[in-house]
Design a protein around this motif. Structure first.
Motif, mmCIF file in Angstrom:
data_model
loop_
_atom_site.group_PDB
_atom_site.id
_atom_site.type_symbol
_atom_site.label_atom_id
_atom_site.label_comp_id
_atom_site.label_asym_id
_atom_site.label_seq_id
_atom_site.Cartn_x
_atom_site.Cartn_y
_atom_site.Cartn_z
ATOM 1 N N SER A 1 33.322 8.702 -3.201
ATOM 2 C CA SER A 1 34.041 9.930 -3.087
ATOM 3 C C SER A 1 33.163 10.945 -2.363
ATOM 4 C CB SER A 1 34.120 10.571 -4.553
ATOM 5 O OG SER A 1 34.863 9.492 -5.235
ATOM 6 N N LYS B 1 33.242 12.945 1.151
ATOM 7 C CA LYS B 1 34.087 12.906 2.254
ATOM 8 C C LYS B 1 33.406 13.593 3.576
ATOM 9 C CE LYS B 1 38.548 14.097 -0.238
ATOM 10 N NZ LYS B 1 39.439 15.092 -0.399
ATOM 11 N N GLN C 1 30.837 5.670 1.449
ATOM 12 C CA GLN C 1 31.082 7.352 1.224
ATOM 13 C C GLN C 1 32.603 7.020 0.541
ATOM 14 O OE1 GLN C 1 31.397 8.238 5.449
ATOM 15 N NE2 GLN C 1 29.443 9.314 5.727
ATOM 16 N N THR C 2 33.528 6.298 0.664
ATOM 17 C CA THR C 2 34.745 6.454 0.311
ATOM 18 C C THR C 2 34.706 5.842 -1.226
ATOM 19 O OG1 THR C 2 36.008 5.738 2.196
ATOM 20 C CG2 THR C 2 37.085 5.364 0.177
#
Length: 493
Positions: free
Chosen positions: A288, A290, A284-285
């Motif tokens: 990008s 959230k 997920q990071t």
């Protein structure tokens, strides 16, 4: 007639919202403009013949990932037999990387991005001068209040037979790198009163199936509640003639006020499409995205246990940094939350999306032809990716079809991803097919597989008989109350 707006839809039941926006905003040129839709799979010669039957001077094509290859053939043929006809392209597929595309080379003009203002302006210049010098025109984004809503352009036939796409907003504030909406700066709402007035008009004309294409329906809760109340009022006033609404929901944003509204909808009136995509925080990071995974899981659990909404939840295989093992963990977690459908998607590299920045580091290899599906990456080789593709196809046939509601939990056991992957491998080895598997054959194959896992044939057949008998479709446990017939189209929308 001077201008023809056209596109190749994925299905006849789909009605192009984008073309109707263009037609609604043609201004003085609207009387000279006509809309004609086709469906992919039609012969290019027949499409070209139909286009030319209108004797257009300009043809505007809506280009999307699902129709670009077939539309390229249509445009190539059209320019050969009628080179005088001016071809203008628009849509997400030609809004980025235009210099690389064959269809762009064939066309006269291209509009990238928003076309509401730029398309009628370009048509005016083509018809009346001065002739545009540039081939590629960046679409101008007007204030939302200046965009004329297109809903009156849905015909009575559309209302009776097709999915009506509507939007209360455009854009998205999130930056998920696999999505074209990552390029938006924010979400832009239409004036709510005007929008609801259009929905009222559609309802009075007989519309009962509304599919919202907003990326972030529940971003502004006050707006969400007003829109849902519109449908609740219709349901209360006419319970024997119910409406059906489909929304895309941000999974980790479900405050109590929205839950209260959702809980009021009866069976068969509400569907949510929820994009989880991955439960892996590192992935997920990297892309990008959230997302509060715990809140998302809690909200999905609440929706499946405390509401009557039909739940369609998405996962994407092939994201950079996602291994088969971590994807399996996320899949099993989602299965435990019991949504009605898990849409197992394979990553596609949409033109213009920021995910391209991971190509070298993560060894991302994509199909060069639309829909640009991931073929392999650093963590998943080609052969394994093909196994995942088959998993996705068989999952649609067995799980999402709803035909094996009682058999599926037995098939999956305590490790649903691992067990279904083993089944998918076995099914492919024994059929060498992922399409055109007749239902009777599929039922027989499921029975055979259960027997290979130690189940007695009589028990396997008896279990399958609870789901399937003589072609009858079993009723999923999560949908004990059947939806009205007019809403049965929802899963095809």
């Amino acid at each position: 007639m001077s201008i023809l707006l056209t596109t190749l839809n994925a299905r006849y039941t789909h009605a192009s919202l984008g073309l109707r926006y263009l037609l609604a905003n043609m201004g003085a040129l609207q009387e000279q403009t006509r809309l004609q839709e086709f469906v992919i799979g039609a012969k290019a010669t027949e499409i070209v013949e139909r286009i030319l039957s209108y004797s257009p001077k300009i043809v505007g094509f809506g280009i999307y990932i699902w129709n670009v290859e077939e539309t390229t053939k249509v445009v190539a043929m059209l320019k050969r037999v009628a080179p005088r006809v001016v071809v203008v392209l628009g849509g997400p597929e030609v809004s980025h990387e235009t210099h690389e595309q064959e269809i762009v080379k064939l066309a006269d003009y291209v509009i990238t991005g928003w076309g509401d203002v730029t398309f009628p302006k370009l048509c005016g210049e083509i018809l009346h001068g001065p002739k545009p010098l540039m081939k590629v025109h960046a679409g101008v984004q007007p204030p939302m209040a200046e965009i004329k809503l297109p809903y009156s352009l849905y015909t009575d036939d559309d209302i009776k037979n097709r999915t009506l796409y509507v939007e209360a907003s455009r854009g998205c504030p999130f930056k998920c790198e696999f999505c074209l909406s990552a390029l938006d700066k924010t979400a832009w709402p239409f004036a709510l009163d005007s929008f609801l007035a259009e929905m009222e008009s559609l309802y009075q004309r007989g519309a009962r199936l509304f599919k919202f294409v907003d990326r972030t329906f529940n971003l502004n809760i006050k707006t969400s509640l007003k829109i849902m109340q519109f449908f609740l009022d219709k349901l209360e006033a006419n319970p024997d003639d119910p409406v059906y609404a489909h929304f895309e929901l941000v999974p980790d944003h479900l405050p109590d006020a929205l839950k209260e509204g959702v809980s009021k909808f009866p069976h068969g009136a509400l569907q949510f499409e929820i994009g989880i995509q991955s439960f892996n925080p590192a992935v997920q990071t990297l892309v990008s995205r959230k997302q509060d995974n715990q809140k998302a899981a809690d909200n999905i659990r609440w929706l499946t246990t405390q509401s009557h909404a039909h739940m369609h939840v998405d996962l994407i295989a092939g994201l950079p940094g996602e291994t088969v093992e971590s994807f399996a963990e996320g899949f099993n977690k989602l299965w435990a939350l019991a949504p009605h459908e898990i849409q197992f998607g394979i990553l596609k590299r949409l033109r213009g999306t920021p995910i391209i920045r991971h190509t070298q580091e993560y060894g991302m290899v994509y199909d060069p032809y639309a829909p640009y599906t991931i073929l392999a990456n650093r963590d998943i080789d080609f052969a394994t990716m093909q196994r995942l593709v088959r998993f996705a196809r068989y999952w649609d046939l067995v799980a999402n079809s709803g035909r094996f509601a009682h058999t599926l939990p037995v098939l999956l056991g305590e490790l649903p991803f691992q067990r279904f992957m083993a089944f998918a491998d076995w099914l492919y080895a024994n059929t060498d097919a992922t399409h055109r598997i007749a239902l009777e054959r599929l039922v027989a194959m499921v029975s055979r597989y259960l027997q290979t896992q130690g189940m007695d044939k009589a028990d396997a057949d008896a279990l399958l008989a609870t789901d399937y008998s003589g072609g009858a479709k079993a009723k999923p446990a999560a949908e004990a109350t059947p939806a009205p017939k007019r809403q049965a189209r929802r899963l095809a929308a």
